[in-house]
Scaffold this motif. Structure first.
Motif, PDB file in Angstrom:
ATOM      1  N   PRO A 168       0.776  -1.243   0.000  1.00  0.00           N
ATOM      2  CA  PRO A 168       0.000   0.000   0.000  1.00  0.00           C
ATOM      3  C   PRO A 168       0.806   1.292   0.000  1.00  0.00           C
ATOM      4  CG  PRO A 168      -0.031  -0.985   2.187  1.00  0.00           C
ATOM      5  CD  PRO A 168       0.642  -1.981   1.267  1.00  0.00           C
ATOM      6  N   TRP A 169       2.123   1.241   0.275  1.00  0.00           N
ATOM      7  CA  TRP A 169       2.898   2.489   0.251  1.00  0.00           C
ATOM      8  C   TRP A 169       3.523   2.757  -1.128  1.00  0.00           C
ATOM      9  CZ3 TRP A 169       4.935  -2.003   2.299  1.00  0.00           C
ATOM     10  CH2 TRP A 169       6.227  -2.356   1.922  1.00  0.00           C
ATOM     11  N   TYR A 211       1.829   5.811   5.059  1.00  0.00           N
ATOM     12  CA  TYR A 211       2.401   4.688   5.816  1.00  0.00           C
ATOM     13  C   TYR A 211       3.864   4.909   6.189  1.00  0.00           C
ATOM     14  CZ  TYR A 211      -1.880   2.502   4.133  1.00  0.00           C
ATOM     15  OH  TYR A 211      -3.201   2.224   3.853  1.00  0.00           O
ATOM     16  N   ALA A 212       4.296   6.182   6.246  1.00  0.00           N
ATOM     17  CA  ALA A 212       5.705   6.481   6.539  1.00  0.00           C
ATOM     18  C   ALA A 212       6.157   5.850   7.853  1.00  0.00           C
ATOM     19  CB  ALA A 212       5.928   7.992   6.563  1.00  0.00           C
ATOM     20  N   GLY A 213       5.278   5.840   8.852  1.00  0.00           N
ATOM     21  CA  GLY A 213       5.641   5.287  10.163  1.00  0.00           C
ATOM     22  C   GLY A 213       6.097   3.839  10.072  1.00  0.00           C
ATOM     23  N   GLU A 214       5.555   3.094   9.133  1.00  0.00           N
ATOM     24  CA  GLU A 214       5.907   1.678   8.990  1.00  0.00           C
ATOM     25  C   GLU A 214       7.088   1.449   8.067  1.00  0.00           C
ATOM     26  OE1 GLU A 214       2.602   2.595   8.977  1.00  0.00           O
ATOM     27  OE2 GLU A 214       2.648   1.888  11.046  1.00  0.00           O
ATOM     28  N   TYR A 236      11.482   1.285  -7.354  1.00  0.00           N
ATOM     29  CA  TYR A 236      10.906   1.497  -6.022  1.00  0.00           C
ATOM     30  C   TYR A 236       9.449   1.910  -6.074  1.00  0.00           C
ATOM     31  CZ  TYR A 236      15.233   0.256  -3.947  1.00  0.00           C
ATOM     32  OH  TYR A 236      16.313  -0.474  -3.555  1.00  0.00           O
ATOM     33  N   SER A 237       9.144   2.933  -6.880  1.00  0.00           N
ATOM     34  CA  SER A 237       7.736   3.334  -7.053  1.00  0.00           C
ATOM     35  C   SER A 237       7.022   3.633  -5.746  1.00  0.00           C
ATOM     36  CB  SER A 237       6.968   2.255  -7.813  1.00  0.00           C
ATOM     37  OG  SER A 237       7.655   1.907  -8.983  1.00  0.00           O
ATOM     38  N   ASN A 238       7.740   4.204  -4.783  1.00  0.00           N
ATOM     39  CA  ASN A 238       7.097   4.602  -3.540  1.00  0.00           C
ATOM     40  C   ASN A 238       6.225   5.830  -3.789  1.00  0.00           C
ATOM     41  OD1 ASN A 238       8.340   2.654  -1.842  1.00  0.00           O
ATOM     42  ND2 ASN A 238      10.231   3.872  -1.880  1.00  0.00           N
ATOM     43  N   VAL A 239       5.058   5.844  -3.177  1.00  0.00           N
ATOM     44  CA  VAL A 239       4.194   7.017  -3.307  1.00  0.00           C
ATOM     45  C   VAL A 239       4.923   8.205  -2.690  1.00  0.00           C
ATOM     46  CG1 VAL A 239       2.001   8.065  -2.611  1.00  0.00           C
ATOM     47  CG2 VAL A 239       2.088   5.635  -3.276  1.00  0.00           C
ATOM     48  N   ASN A 240       5.130   9.246  -3.494  1.00  0.00           N
ATOM     49  CA  ASN A 240       5.915  10.392  -3.044  1.00  0.00           C
ATOM     50  C   ASN A 240       5.400  11.671  -3.707  1.00  0.00           C
ATOM     51  OD1 ASN A 240       7.825  12.309  -2.400  1.00  0.00           O
ATOM     52  ND2 ASN A 240       9.570  10.924  -2.687  1.00  0.00           N
ATOM     53  N   PRO A 241       4.694  12.501  -2.910  1.00  0.00           N
ATOM     54  CA  PRO A 241       4.104  13.720  -3.494  1.00  0.00           C
ATOM     55  C   PRO A 241       5.157  14.697  -3.999  1.00  0.00           C
ATOM     56  CG  PRO A 241       3.884  13.711  -1.087  1.00  0.00           C
ATOM     57  CD  PRO A 241       4.398  12.357  -1.481  1.00  0.00           C
TER      58      PRO A 241
END
Ligand SMILES: Nc1nc2c(c(=O)[nH]1)N[C@H]1C(S)=C(S)[C@@H](COP(=O)(O)O)O[C@H]1N2
Ligand SMILES: [Mo]
Length: 321
Positions: free
Chosen positions: A234-235, A304-307, A270-275
């Protein structure tokens, strides 16, 4: 102390937990506010009661919560199954439901192999019986800047990976979707390098947020969402969460992925969600939640940055997009 940034609700079969209150569909609509739901449907061009809903919505959808941990309401079953990216069928998001209607997702096997001590093949029944299914309410953010809140059922991928005992040389996990052009008209086009492939670093794959989903709203996964089993990360942008998985391979090197092989400057590993990192052709700073008017800001790591932020300590996220 770590704070849970997702909602996890144990999925309990009626014989085990008669006391657990599942909202019926009707109660759920009531809880969500009937007027609100009507307005949401109208906002995305579906009039309640008139839409061609495929696949048929089960009468007794089961859901243990009605919002995510940020208070965002769940998307409806209709929304989740009628607006899909599933290029094996079609690139038309509203056409996947119809074209995937007769997809045969049984019998099914998922092969887990490569740099492991105990290669294993799991039937769907094995996945359902060997691993405790939980409900996970996750925000899903497509790279095309729309999003939904989805009540998946499934189990952490880590549980499956532990069973096959990865060797210390295994650093990445490569996933493959089914190749079946007879059933999947989109695969008859040679434009995409089928089968759909994706990959994760081993620590990303082992993170508790990463699940194999086997259900939606407490029901078996409907075809448009990747029956019978799909990955959910989900991230990351939605394209990492591949559908209809048949192979999971532990490998030493970063694997090729379908999107990064077609357009490496647009879709990284990586494709991390990053605004803060725009797609070369559009901004990623905001998104359209399906069913809502207007846009909302996109959250770093999709909220989900905390995780997961620690997985990327010391990495340049603009470089490693
Ligand atoms: N096999 C396969 N998996 C796929 C895709 C696809 O085309 N084929 N599309 C991806 C994209 S771009 C997104 S946004 C999500 C959409 O999942 P959903 O339709 O369940 O919301 O599935 C991902 N998984
Ligand atoms: Mo996507």
């Amino acid at each position: 102390m770590a704070t849970l940034r997702y909602k996890s609700v144990p999925v309990k079969s009626s014989e085990i937990t008669p006391e657990h209150v599942y909202l019926s569909r009707r109660e759920f609509m009531k809880a969500a506010g009937v007027a609100g739901v009507g307005a949401l449907l109208a906002a995305c061009g579906i009039s309640p009661g008139q839409s061609e809903v495929l696949p048929t919505e089960p009468a007794d959808l089961q859901v243990g919560a009605t919002s995510d941990e940020l208070g965002d309401a769940l998307n409806t079953y209709e929304q989740i199954t009628n607006y899909n990216n599933y290029y094996e069928f079609t690139t038309d998001k509203e056409g996947v439901a119809r074209l995937s209607k007769d997809f045969k997702s049984s019998p099914w096997e998922v092969q887990v192999y490569g740099l492991v001590d105990k290669p294993m093949t799991f039937g769907l029944e094995d996945l359902l019986s060997k691993f405790t299914q939980q409900e996970r309410i996750y925000r899903m953010r497509c790279v095309e800047a729309w999003s939904m809140v989805i009540p998946w059922t499934g189990f952490p991928l880590a549980e499956l990976l532990k069973q096959v005992e990865p060797l210390s040389s295994a650093k990445y996990v490569r996933f493959e979707s089914i190749l079946d052009p007879e059933q999947m008209p989109g695969q008859k086009s040679g434009f995409y390098p089928w089968p759909y492939q994706e990959g994760l670093r081993l620590d990303e794959a082992m993170n508790d947020l990463t699940i194999l989903a086997t259900g939606l709203y407490g029901k078996p996964l409907p075809n448009p969402t990747g029956a019978p089993v799909r990955l959910v990360v989900p991230w990351k942008y939605g394209f990492k969460s591949l559908k209809a998985i048949v192979k999971i391979e532990l490998v030493a090197e970063q694997p090729a992925t379908l999107w990064s092989s077609i357009a490496p400057n647009e879709y990284g590993f990586y494709s991390n969600v990053n605004p803060e990192v725009p797609h070369p052709r559009w901004s990623q700073a905001s998104e359209r939640r399906i069913g809502e008017a207007g846009r909302r800001p996109t959250l770093m790591f999709n909220g989900y940055a905390g995780e997961v932020a620690h997985l990327y300590d010391g990495m340049d996220l603009a470089e490693n997009y």
